[in-house]
Design a protein around this motif. Sequence first.
Motif, PDB file in Angstrom:
ATOM      1  N   MET A 238       0.821  -1.218   0.000  1.00 53.35           N
ATOM      2  CA  MET A 238       0.000   0.000   0.000  1.00 53.35           C
ATOM      3  C   MET A 238       0.851   1.263   0.000  1.00 53.35           C
ATOM      4  N   MET A 239       2.095   1.148   0.419  1.00 53.30           N
ATOM      5  CA  MET A 239       3.006   2.275   0.269  1.00 53.30           C
ATOM      6  C   MET A 239       3.491   2.201  -1.177  1.00 53.30           C
ATOM      7  N   ASN A 241       4.689   3.969  -3.358  1.00 58.97           N
ATOM      8  CA  ASN A 241       5.980   4.498  -3.790  1.00 58.97           C
ATOM      9  C   ASN A 241       7.128   3.538  -3.521  1.00 58.97           C
TER      10      ASN A 241
ATOM     11  N   LEU B  30       3.062  -0.763  11.097  1.00 62.76           N
ATOM     12  CA  LEU B  30       3.361  -1.815  10.120  1.00 62.76           C
ATOM     13  C   LEU B  30       4.021  -3.007  10.801  1.00 62.76           C
ATOM     14  N   ASP B  36      -2.487  -3.490   7.452  1.00 56.44           N
ATOM     15  CA  ASP B  36      -2.186  -4.260   6.247  1.00 56.44           C
ATOM     16  C   ASP B  36      -2.805  -3.488   5.083  1.00 56.44           C
ATOM     17  N   MET B  40      -5.039  -0.148   5.298  1.00 52.98           N
ATOM     18  CA  MET B  40      -4.437   1.078   4.798  1.00 52.98           C
ATOM     19  C   MET B  40      -5.450   1.849   3.950  1.00 52.98           C
ATOM     20  N   ILE B  44      -6.727   5.611   4.771  1.00 50.16           N
ATOM     21  CA  ILE B  44      -6.672   6.729   3.830  1.00 50.16           C
ATOM     22  C   ILE B  44      -8.072   7.332   3.651  1.00 50.16           C
ATOM     23  N   ASP B  59       2.843  10.697  -1.437  1.00 49.52           N
ATOM     24  CA  ASP B  59       3.071  10.660   0.014  1.00 49.52           C
ATOM     25  C   ASP B  59       2.999   9.255   0.591  1.00 49.52           C
ATOM     26  N   LEU B  60       2.759   8.282  -0.278  1.00 46.69           N
ATOM     27  CA  LEU B  60       2.575   6.922   0.233  1.00 46.69           C
ATOM     28  C   LEU B  60       3.905   6.260   0.583  1.00 46.69           C
ATOM     29  N   TYR B  61       4.475   6.736   1.667  1.00 52.49           N
ATOM     30  CA  TYR B  61       5.696   6.161   2.218  1.00 52.49           C
ATOM     31  C   TYR B  61       5.422   5.752   3.659  1.00 52.49           C
ATOM     32  N   PRO B  62       6.089   4.713   4.129  1.00 53.84           N
ATOM     33  CA  PRO B  62       5.876   4.299   5.526  1.00 53.84           C
ATOM     34  C   PRO B  62       6.113   5.457   6.505  1.00 53.84           C
ATOM     35  N   PHE B  65       2.937   7.144   7.577  1.00 49.03           N
ATOM     36  CA  PHE B  65       1.782   6.422   8.105  1.00 49.03           C
ATOM     37  C   PHE B  65       2.121   5.382   9.163  1.00 49.03           C
TER      38      PHE B  65
END
Lengths: 512, 80
Positions: A238-239, A241, B30, B36, B40, B44, B59-62, B65
Amino acid sequence: MNFTDYAFEASAFLDKDVIVGNAEQISYPALYREVCRIAAHLNRIAGEDQKILLIGENSVFFVAAYLGIIKSGNVCVPVNPAIGAEALAHIVGQCGAKIGFIQKRAVEKFSPLFEQVFDESAPATFPGQAPTTLATRNSQLATQDSKPEAQNSKLETAFNPSRLAEILFTSGSTALPKGVMLTHGNLIANTESIIEYLNLSEADRIEVVLPFYYCFGLSLLHTHLRVGGSLVLNNTFMMLNTVIEDLQTYQCTGFSGVPSHYQIILRKSRRFKETKFPHLRYVTQAGGKLPVPFIKEFTEAFPEVKFYVMYGQTEATARLSYLPPEMLPAKIGSIGRGIPGVKLEVLNKAGQPVKPGEVGELSASGGNIMAGYFQDPELTARTIRNGKLFTGDLGTVDEEGYIYIVAREKEFIKVGGERVSPKEIEEVIVRLPEVVDCSIIGVPDDLLGEAIKAYIVVNGKNLKENDIIAYCTQHLSSTKIPKYVEFIDKIPVSATGKKEKARLVELHSAAT
Amino acid sequence: MDVKTEIRNYLYSERFKNEFAKLGDDDSLLERGIIDSVKMLDLIGFLEQKFNVTVDDDDLYPENFDSLNAITAYVGQRIK
C-alpha cells in the motif's frame, strides 16, 4: 527428488543474492546453509512426516524455514499471521502439529498452541558449523564458509516425489478451511511449467508483494530459486511508492499481482503510469478476473511489458493456464489455455469437452494436481474424478480452444484476491445471541474487487453495527471483516427455503 | 477534538483495536501488523473524509503512516 533439493540443484552455490530488498538480503549459499541447518535440526528433533506450521510474513526467516521443513521430509503448513486464534487452533489440532516456526511479533499470540516454537533468532542456535545470523546484510562474508557444510548435506535424488511437501489451508464452501495437500512432485511439476512459459532465467528478478503463505506467492519463490533468479521482498504494497522505487532500484524484470494490486496501482498512483521501468520484462496477473479496462490501461501505458493473464487454483499447486501476451489483444477476457504439462478442458455434464460457446466446468489433469484434501476423502473424491481436478469454475471455449470463465467459484467472495467463504463469516456472526439470521454477500468494490457485506436479522434493536464489527474482529482475520453491515427484517428465501443471495445483491445495487 | 485524538480514536475503533493492547504514539503500525493493505485503504479513506485532505500518492511512504505521531504530523501538513 526432494523439492528443496530440486530448487537448489543449480543455484545453491551461485555467487549472488537470492533475496534482496530494503529490509534484508541473503546470498544463495548463505540461504542454502540455513536451510540445511534447519532441516538437519528438524530431523533430529521431529523425524519425518510431521506437520510443522510456519506463520509469518515474507522474510528470509520464512523462506529458510519453509525450505528447511520441506527438505527435512516433514510437511510444511504455511499460515497467514493475521489468522484468528480459533482458526489456527483448528488447523493445529487437525494437523496434530507440535512445532511452529513463528515470526517474533506473532509468537505471544500463538505459542500456547504449540509444544515448541522457533522464531527468527532460533535457527542460529541450532547445532551446526559457524553460527551466523539468519539474515545478513553482509552476505559476501556469509558465503565464504558455506561450502563444506552444505556439501555434507546430501542432495537426496532418491527421495520419493509422491511424499507430501506441504498443506495449504484455503477457504472452503464450509465454515472450516480445507487443507490442500501438495507433494514434492506437484511443486516440481508446476515450477517446471511456469519457468517454461514465462521463459525465466538467472537474469530474472521479481518484485514480490504476494505473501508466501498463498500459492501464487509461493510459485514466485519456487521458480526463481530454481533458475537462480532473485526476489525483492516488499510487505508494504500500500506504500505504493516503495513498490515503484523497488522496481527501479533493483531493476526488477517481473512483477506479479492479483486484480486488486493492479487496480490500486493504476487508480491510486498517478506517478506509476508515468514512470519508466526499462528493466521490466513482464507482469503476471492471477487470483481472479481483472476487468478488461484495467488490462488495457496497463498495456497502453507499458506497451513494451508483456502482460500475462493467468488462471489457477491452490488445488493445482498454483497455475493451470496462461494467455500468451501476444494473444492478449485478440483474446482479451480469456484465461488462455493449459500451461505446459497440464490438460485443461471445459467438460459438459456427460464429461465430454464442450463445443465452442457451450458452457461447462473447467477440469484439469497434470503433475501439479494435488494429492487431495487433508483428512477429507469424501471431498477429495468429489473434486478429483478419473484423475481430473474439477475446479468448480464454469467456462466456455472459442473455436481455437481459448477458455473464457463465465462464473467463478460462485460460493466464494474474492477480497483483494483472497478467497473468502461467506459461510465462515455467517457462522461467526450468528453466534451472537441477538442475531437471528445472517447472510454474507460480495459487493463490487473499485479497489478490492469485492467487499464483504453482511445482511443481518436481529431480535430487538440493541445490536449496533459496531458490535458486529467488534465481534468479527475478535474471531476473524482482517480480510473477512464485513465492510458493510445492514440490518433487515428477513433474509429472502426461495420456495424451497434456500437463501436467495442473488436478491440481496439486487437489494444492494438498488440502494447504491 | 484535536487531530491526534481523532486519529487515536480511529485506531482504537472496533475495526482495529484487538490488534494491540496499548499503542505508543511512536509505535510502528506496520511492524506490529496493525496496518495491512486492506486497513491502509480504510485509513486513507478516513483521513480524506475526516480532515478533508487528499492523500497524494507521492506521500505513500511508511514514514508518513507508520505511527500515530507520523500520521498526525502528515495530516497537520496537509491541512495547512
